[in-house]
Design a protein around this motif. Structure first.
Motif, mmCIF file in Angstrom:
data_model
loop_
_atom_site.group_PDB
_atom_site.id
_atom_site.type_symbol
_atom_site.label_atom_id
_atom_site.label_comp_id
_atom_site.label_asym_id
_atom_site.label_seq_id
_atom_site.Cartn_x
_atom_site.Cartn_y
_atom_site.Cartn_z
ATOM 1 N N PRO A 63 42.297 30.424 43.843
ATOM 2 C CA PRO A 63 41.261 31.366 43.392
ATOM 3 C C PRO A 63 41.723 32.813 43.569
ATOM 4 C CG PRO A 63 40.659 30.412 45.506
ATOM 5 C CD PRO A 63 41.910 29.716 45.053
ATOM 6 N N GLN A 64 41.389 33.634 42.595
ATOM 7 C CA GLN A 64 41.817 35.029 42.661
ATOM 8 C C GLN A 64 40.771 35.923 43.313
ATOM 9 O OE1 GLN A 64 42.831 35.243 38.478
ATOM 10 N NE2 GLN A 64 44.968 35.528 39.049
ATOM 11 N N GLY A 65 39.522 35.747 42.985
ATOM 12 C CA GLY A 65 38.436 36.475 43.642
ATOM 13 C C GLY A 65 38.472 37.972 43.436
ATOM 14 N N ARG A 66 37.843 38.662 44.374
ATOM 15 C CA ARG A 66 37.752 40.123 44.341
ATOM 16 C C ARG A 66 38.451 40.704 45.567
ATOM 17 N NH1 ARG A 66 34.295 42.785 41.145
ATOM 18 N NH2 ARG A 66 32.976 41.560 39.780
ATOM 19 N N MET A 67 39.299 41.678 45.332
ATOM 20 C CA MET A 67 39.987 42.339 46.438
ATOM 21 C C MET A 67 39.117 43.496 46.920
ATOM 22 S SD MET A 67 43.868 43.653 46.665
ATOM 23 C CE MET A 67 44.582 42.226 47.398
#
Length: 178
Positions: free
Chosen positions: A147-151
């Motif tokens: 999962p990349q998600g939010r940084m």
């Protein structure tokens, strides 16, 4: 005088390259092109760190990739299995590579010449076969579906342009640090 003109020339090229890299997402909408430049940035940091070891340190290491691989596997595992946010996943990867560097350094740093090189090669091959057989790495297929998600809760890494700029900033920070 020659040194100043060479330095100005190099800075000029670096600024031109930075301008092109900054404008690239505006010039192309190709996900393949952005992904290619993201990979180039990762390998650019890898090459720069290897330059410190070999170019400045004079130590020929055949095991440098084990640190990059370990950081990648640790980050991917932290993101997928532990569901950590991206910034913590990156820190887990850095910590994994750091611990591995302490172990590798303890074993190899007191050796010189070919002995140092062969120890780093042996350790790298050992880790390669461990990672190839370890259940959490999924062998030759690697870890899929990370999962990349939010940084930092702000930057949506699922958007290719946002991911590109985050990696570009990380590359520049790493390059300047090196």
């Amino acid at each position: 005088m020659k040194l100043q003109s060479t330095l100005r020339h190099d800075i000029g090229w670096a600024l031109a390259a930075l301008l092109v890299l900054s404008l690239l997402p505006l010039l192309t909408q190709s996900r393949v092109t952005l992904d290619f430049v993201i990979r180039l940035a990762a390998f650019g940091i890898f090459a720069s760190s290897l330059n410190i070891l070999v170019g400045y340190g004079g130590m020929v290491s055949f095991g440098h990739a084990m640190f990059m691989g370990t950081a990648g596997y640790c980050s991917a595992h932290a993101l997928k299995v532990w569901a950590l946010p991206p910034e913590l996943g990156i820190l887990v990867g850095v910590a994994g590579a750091f611990v591995l560097s302490l172990i590798t350094g303890y074993i190899s740093i007191r050796r010189q010449g070919i002995y140092f090189s062969m120890i780093t090669l042996a350790l790298s091959q050992l880790l390669y076969f461990i990672y190839l057989q370890a259940p959490f790495t999924h062998g030759e297929d690697g870890i899929q579906g990370i999962p990349q998600g939010r940084m930092f809760g702000v930057f949506d890494l699922t958007k290719p342009t946002v991911l590109y700029y985050v990696v570009l900033v990380g590359f520049l920070a790493g390059f300047l640090l090196i």
